[in-house]
Design a protein around this motif. Structure first.
Motif, short mmCIF file in Angstrom:
data_model
loop_
_atom_site.label_atom_id
_atom_site.label_comp_id
_atom_site.label_asym_id
_atom_site.label_seq_id
_atom_site.Cartn_x
_atom_site.Cartn_y
_atom_site.Cartn_z
N GLY A 67 34.21 53.95 39.06
CA GLY A 67 33.17 54.02 40.09
C GLY A 67 33.22 52.79 40.98
N GLY A 68 32.80 52.95 42.22
CA GLY A 68 32.81 51.82 43.14
C GLY A 68 34.22 51.43 43.51
N ALA A 69 34.42 50.15 43.77
CA ALA A 69 35.73 49.64 44.16
C ALA A 69 35.78 48.17 43.80
N GLY A 70 36.98 47.62 43.77
CA GLY A 70 37.10 46.20 43.46
C GLY A 70 38.43 45.65 43.92
N TYR A 71 38.52 44.33 43.90
CA TYR A 71 39.75 43.66 44.32
C TYR A 71 40.34 42.86 43.16
N PHE A 72 41.63 43.04 42.93
CA PHE A 72 42.37 42.13 42.07
C PHE A 72 43.29 41.32 42.97
N ASP A 73 43.20 40.00 42.87
CA ASP A 73 44.12 39.12 43.59
C ASP A 73 45.14 38.63 42.59
N ALA A 117 51.45 40.53 31.19
CA ALA A 117 50.99 39.31 30.53
C ALA A 117 51.49 38.12 31.32
N GLY A 118 50.68 37.09 31.44
CA GLY A 118 51.13 35.83 32.03
C GLY A 118 51.01 35.74 33.54
N ILE A 119 50.60 36.82 34.22
CA ILE A 119 50.45 36.74 35.68
C ILE A 119 49.08 36.11 35.99
N TYR A 120 49.06 35.18 36.93
CA TYR A 120 47.78 34.60 37.36
C TYR A 120 47.08 35.60 38.28
N HIS A 121 45.80 35.81 38.02
CA HIS A 121 45.02 36.76 38.82
C HIS A 121 43.53 36.42 38.78
N ARG A 122 42.76 37.16 39.57
CA ARG A 122 41.30 37.04 39.59
C ARG A 122 40.74 38.36 40.10
N PHE A 123 39.45 38.55 39.89
CA PHE A 123 38.84 39.83 40.25
C PHE A 123 37.52 39.63 40.97
N THR A 124 37.23 40.51 41.91
CA THR A 124 35.89 40.56 42.49
C THR A 124 35.54 41.99 42.91
N THR A 125 34.25 42.27 42.96
CA THR A 125 33.80 43.55 43.51
C THR A 125 33.94 43.48 45.03
N ASP A 126 33.64 44.58 45.72
CA ASP A 126 33.63 44.51 47.17
C ASP A 126 32.17 44.41 47.66
N GLU A 127 31.97 44.53 48.94
CA GLU A 127 30.62 44.32 49.50
C GLU A 127 29.77 45.59 49.50
N GLN A 128 30.44 46.72 49.25
CA GLN A 128 29.70 47.98 49.29
C GLN A 128 29.07 48.29 47.94
N ASN A 129 28.34 49.37 47.88
CA ASN A 129 27.77 49.83 46.61
C ASN A 129 27.01 48.74 45.85
N PRO A 178 36.70 41.74 52.65
CA PRO A 178 38.09 42.21 52.47
C PRO A 178 39.16 41.11 52.49
N HIS A 179 38.97 40.08 53.30
CA HIS A 179 39.97 39.01 53.41
C HIS A 179 41.37 39.56 53.68
#
Ligand code: KMT
Ligand code: NI
Length: 174
Positions: free
Chosen positions: A93-99, A122-134, A16-17
């Motif tokens: 389905g599931g869950a995820g994080y956008f930073d 458009a133009g926003i810096y971001h990244r994505f990851t799944t979570d630890e579940q599922n 989760p951070h």
């Protein structure tokens, strides 16, 4: 949906951070992020139509679905990037994080669960990851207007000068 400041501690990005400091709706609004909970696909269709979206696909970010490409994909999604067009993501389905980065280059983490929809400018810096579940699983619908603009552009000297990045920064200061 839950939004908070990322704790910047080392370790698995899929954890989760959570720094314990919530990010307010005003913070998200200020970054140009739109959030909506959609209980049916009709809600998603309506939003897509209103914003002139013509294309969509579905992705399952999970080892069983992506096979050998999983590690490479997840690593690519978690590299800080921007797009030259808005990006809509709807969690099926599931869950995820956008930073997403704020103007001070701090990360705001947005946790999305089933039915959550996000519009990132458009133009926003971001990244994505799944979570630890599922078993590291996210099933998402990706909506986009035009095909080429949906390519991720990793942060670097080029993206700093990118016209869509410049335009994003301008809209944030008005
Ligand atoms: C993006 O642009 O970062 C992504 O599309 C991530 C995968 S969608 C859950
Ligand atoms: Ni992206």
């Amino acid at each position: 949906m839950k939004a908070y400041w990322y704790d910047n501690l080392p370790g698995d990005p899929r954890a989760p951070h959570d720094s314990g400091r919530p990010a307010s709706p005003t913070t998200l609004q200020h970054l140009g992020i739109l959030y909506q909970h959609c209980t049916s696909i009709a809600d998603v269709d309506a939003l897509a139509a209103a914003r002139s979206y013509r294309n969509r696909d579905e992705i399952t970010v999970a080892p069983h679905a992506l096979g050998a490409a999983y590690e490479e994909k997840i690593e690519g999604f978690f590299r800080e990037h921007l797009h030259e067009d808005e990006e809509i993501r709807y969690i099926l389905g599931g869950a995820g994080y956008f930073d997403v980065r704020n103007e001070g280059d701090e990360w705001v983490r947005i946790r999305l669960e089933v039915g959550d929809l996000i519009v990132m400018p458009a133009g926003i810096y971001h990244r994505f990851t799944t979570d630890e579940q599922n078993v590291e699983f996210t099933n998402a619908m990706r909506l986009f207007k035009e095909d080429p603009k949906w390519t991720p552009l990793d942060r670097g000297e080029e993206t700093e000068k990118n016209r869509y990045r410049q335009e994003y920064l301008k809209t944030r200061h008005t």
